[in-house]
Design a protein around this motif. Structure first.
Motif, PDB file in Angstrom:
ATOM      1  N   TYR A 248       0.802  -1.817  -0.226  1.00 16.14           N
ATOM      2  CA  TYR A 248       0.221  -0.040   0.012  1.00 16.14           C
ATOM      3  C   TYR A 248       0.898   1.480   0.554  1.00 16.14           C
ATOM      4  CZ  TYR A 248      -4.050   2.869   1.225  1.00 16.14           C
ATOM      5  OH  TYR A 248      -5.399   3.321   0.949  1.00 16.14           O
ATOM      6  N   VAL A 249       2.200   1.550   0.248  1.00 13.73           N
ATOM      7  CA  VAL A 249       3.138   2.409  -0.468  1.00 13.73           C
ATOM      8  C   VAL A 249       3.659   2.580  -1.612  1.00 13.73           C
ATOM      9  CG1 VAL A 249       5.517   2.647   0.473  1.00 13.73           C
ATOM     10  CG2 VAL A 249       3.781   1.621   1.615  1.00 13.73           C
ATOM     11  N   THR A 250       3.310   3.818  -2.388  1.00 16.25           N
ATOM     12  CA  THR A 250       3.972   3.937  -3.120  1.00 16.25           C
ATOM     13  C   THR A 250       3.685   5.804  -3.431  1.00 16.25           C
ATOM     14  OG1 THR A 250       3.546   3.916  -5.978  1.00 16.25           O
ATOM     15  CG2 THR A 250       1.470   4.670  -4.819  1.00 16.25           C
ATOM     16  N   GLY A 251       4.590   6.257  -4.412  1.00 17.45           N
ATOM     17  CA  GLY A 251       4.297   7.929  -4.164  1.00 17.45           C
ATOM     18  C   GLY A 251       5.653   8.333  -3.258  1.00 17.45           C
ATOM     19  N   SER A 252       5.911   7.997  -2.260  1.00 19.75           N
ATOM     20  CA  SER A 252       6.256   7.781  -0.638  1.00 19.75           C
ATOM     21  C   SER A 252       7.973   8.007  -1.347  1.00 19.75           C
ATOM     22  CB  SER A 252       6.133   6.555   0.416  1.00 19.75           C
ATOM     23  OG  SER A 252       4.367   6.879   0.209  1.00 19.75           O
ATOM     24  N   GLU A 253       8.981   8.264  -0.282  1.00 20.65           N
ATOM     25  CA  GLU A 253      10.198   8.814   0.471  1.00 20.65           C
ATOM     26  C   GLU A 253      10.320   8.112   1.732  1.00 20.65           C
ATOM     27  OE1 GLU A 253      10.250  13.206   0.822  1.00 20.65           O
ATOM     28  OE2 GLU A 253       9.706  13.441  -1.316  1.00 20.65           O
ATOM     29  N   LEU A 254      11.424   7.276   1.713  1.00 21.58           N
ATOM     30  CA  LEU A 254      11.599   6.622   2.639  1.00 21.58           C
ATOM     31  C   LEU A 254      13.683   6.666   3.395  1.00 21.58           C
ATOM     32  CD1 LEU A 254      11.587   4.269   4.549  1.00 21.58           C
ATOM     33  CD2 LEU A 254      13.037   2.683   3.178  1.00 21.58           C
ATOM     34  N   VAL A 255      13.441   7.395   4.519  1.00 22.16           N
ATOM     35  CA  VAL A 255      14.272   8.885   4.705  1.00 22.16           C
ATOM     36  C   VAL A 255      15.054   7.746   5.586  1.00 22.16           C
ATOM     37  CG1 VAL A 255      14.878  10.769   5.533  1.00 22.16           C
ATOM     38  CG2 VAL A 255      12.889  10.472   3.904  1.00 22.16           C
ATOM     39  N   ILE A 256      16.023   7.290   5.057  1.00 24.60           N
ATOM     40  CA  ILE A 256      16.911   6.805   6.365  1.00 24.60           C
ATOM     41  C   ILE A 256      18.568   7.186   6.088  1.00 24.60           C
ATOM     42  CG2 ILE A 256      17.967   4.142   6.577  1.00 24.60           C
ATOM     43  CD1 ILE A 256      16.361   3.188   4.541  1.00 24.60           C
ATOM     44  N   ASP A 257      18.324   7.553   7.612  1.00 23.37           N
ATOM     45  CA  ASP A 257      19.292   8.582   7.771  1.00 23.37           C
ATOM     46  C   ASP A 257      19.962   8.929   9.599  1.00 23.37           C
ATOM     47  OD1 ASP A 257      17.395  10.216   8.287  1.00 23.37           O
ATOM     48  OD2 ASP A 257      17.180  12.298   7.286  1.00 23.37           O
ATOM     49  N   GLY A 258      19.803   8.368  10.318  1.00 22.97           N
ATOM     50  CA  GLY A 258      20.107   7.937  11.320  1.00 22.97           C
ATOM     51  C   GLY A 258      19.532  10.126  12.220  1.00 22.97           C
ATOM     52  N   GLY A 259      17.985   9.837  11.364  1.00 24.94           N
ATOM     53  CA  GLY A 259      17.337  11.715  12.136  1.00 24.94           C
ATOM     54  C   GLY A 259      18.215  12.210  11.744  1.00 24.94           C
ATOM     55  N   MET A 260      19.075  12.692  10.526  1.00 27.28           N
ATOM     56  CA  MET A 260      19.187  13.855   9.826  1.00 27.28           C
ATOM     57  C   MET A 260      18.185  14.836   9.465  1.00 27.28           C
ATOM     58  SD  MET A 260      23.054  13.303   8.403  1.00 27.28           S
ATOM     59  CE  MET A 260      23.102  14.700   8.116  1.00 27.28           C
ATOM     60  N   PHE A 261      17.592  14.531   9.003  1.00 28.81           N
ATOM     61  CA  PHE A 261      16.271  15.280   7.845  1.00 28.81           C
ATOM     62  C   PHE A 261      14.995  15.650   9.217  1.00 28.81           C
ATOM     63  CE2 PHE A 261      12.644  15.917   4.949  1.00 28.81           C
ATOM     64  CZ  PHE A 261      12.527  16.593   4.576  1.00 28.81           C
ATOM     65  N   ALA A 262      14.926  14.833  10.253  1.00 33.40           N
ATOM     66  CA  ALA A 262      14.355  15.441  11.929  1.00 33.40           C
ATOM     67  C   ALA A 262      13.996  16.660  12.077  1.00 33.40           C
ATOM     68  CB  ALA A 262      14.062  14.161  12.338  1.00 33.40           C
ATOM     69  N   GLY A 263      16.109  16.754  12.200  1.00 33.95           N
ATOM     70  CA  GLY A 263      16.656  17.704  13.375  1.00 33.95           C
ATOM     71  C   GLY A 263      18.003  17.833  13.430  1.00 33.95           C
ATOM     72  N   VAL A 264      17.385  18.349  14.790  1.00 36.63           N
ATOM     73  CA  VAL A 264      18.509  18.595  15.400  1.00 36.63           C
ATOM     74  C   VAL A 264      18.560  18.046  16.578  1.00 36.63           C
ATOM     75  CG1 VAL A 264      20.726  19.808  16.372  1.00 36.63           C
ATOM     76  CG2 VAL A 264      20.140  20.279  14.335  1.00 36.63           C
ATOM     77  N   ALA A 265      19.518  17.005  17.440  1.00 37.92           N
ATOM     78  CA  ALA A 265      19.859  16.714  18.869  1.00 37.92           C
ATOM     79  C   ALA A 265      20.824  17.109  19.343  1.00 37.92           C
ATOM     80  CB  ALA A 265      19.200  15.582  18.699  1.00 37.92           C
ATOM     81  N   PRO A 266      21.097  17.753  20.404  1.00 37.80           N
ATOM     82  CA  PRO A 266      21.865  18.166  20.706  1.00 37.80           C
ATOM     83  C   PRO A 266      22.005  17.178  22.049  1.00 37.80           C
ATOM     84  CG  PRO A 266      20.805  20.326  21.051  1.00 37.80           C
ATOM     85  CD  PRO A 266      20.189  19.173  20.834  1.00 37.80           C
TER      86      PRO A 266
END
Length: 270
Positions: A248-266
């Motif tokens: 049921y998944v199409t037209g989607s982006e699977l981000v596998i980046d250790g959280g980089m795109f989500a934000g900053v975690a000091p």
């Protein structure tokens, strides 16, 4: 789960090393018959030999993804060997950095675009008809975190990977509108520990800094999880998109980046 793609035929471009190699190996472990293509005619056969040593099915075909005639030959050989194509992983790509866009040559811009964007276009143009004969399937395009956000020294690379992202969405809509049963998604890796880091000079060509980038140190500073990913991490995401688990998944982006795109975690002190 074992055998998540059992009985499927998968084509993986750029499969001779790094992420492509990990994808080819995992899809084969999970039951697919894998066709590995690459311009590297030395490492490619070694990857396939390793897969076969484990009792799994794979074949290597030399391929420059920018060659349209070669695409017709590769897909024709897949049809002749297997009669079907269920999974296309458009993984082949290169990265060319520059300290400033004004330092990037037109030749480098065009070479990167030819491999990263034209190669993906050709993969779909020639694979899609065979996949439609099969009656469905999954197309997975390798983009990048750089296809979701800008990068100061990777403007040309980001342009190609951003193009891949929207190309995937558009083909997903085309396939959905035709009701052909083919799903299309993009994968966006962050800092992944592969041999490519040893080939990229730090600071770009015009900086005068030629030492290879230490991706683990970079990842410790840049990623919320504080470490570089592994090629197998990306392969696991591709396996999900290739399998019926993502039906049921199409037209989607699977981000596998250790959280980089989500934000900053000091980091908090221990």
């Amino acid at each position: 789960m074992v055998g998540q793609v059992a009985g499927k035929v998968a084509l993986v471009t750029g499969g001779a090393s790094g992420i492509g190699q990990a994808i080819a190996e995992l899809l084969a472990e999970e039951g697919a018959s894998v066709v590995v293509t690459d311009v590297d005619e030395l490492k490619g056969p070694d990857v396939v030999a390793g897969i076969r040593k484990g009792g799994r099915e794979a074949v290597f075909l030399p391929q420059d993804v920018t060659s349209e005639p070669r695409w017709a030959e590769v897909v024709g050989e897949i049809e002749g060997r297997h009669g079907r194509l269920d999974v296309l992983v458009s993984n082949a790509g290169i990265g060319i950095g520059a300290a400033s866009i004004v330092d990037m040559s037109l030749a480098d811009w065009r070479r990167q675009t030819a491999i990263n964007l034209d190669g993906v276009f050709l993969s779909v143009k020639y694979s899609l008809p065979l996949m439609r004969k099969t009656g469905g399937g999954s197309i997975i395009m390798m983009s990048s975190l750089a296809g979701l956000r800008g990068a100061a020294t990777l403007a040309g690379y980001s342009a190609t990977k951003g193009g891949v992202r929207l190309f995937a969405k558009s083909i997903a809509m085309e396939c959905a509108s035709m009701g052909d049963g083919i799903r299309v998604n993009s994968v966006h890796p962050g800092i992944i520990d592969t041999p490519i880091w040893g080939k990229i000079p730090s600071g770009g060509a015009a900086s005068g800094q030629n030492a290879p980038i230490d991706c683990e140190t970079l990842a410790q500073l840049a990623t919320p999880l504080g470490r570089a990913g592994r090629a197998r991490d990306i392969a696991q995401g591709v396996l999900y998109l290739a399998s019926d688990a993502s039906s049921y998944v199409t037209g989607s982006e699977l981000v596998i980046d250790g959280g980089m795109f989500a934000g900053v975690a000091p980091r908090r002190p221990s």
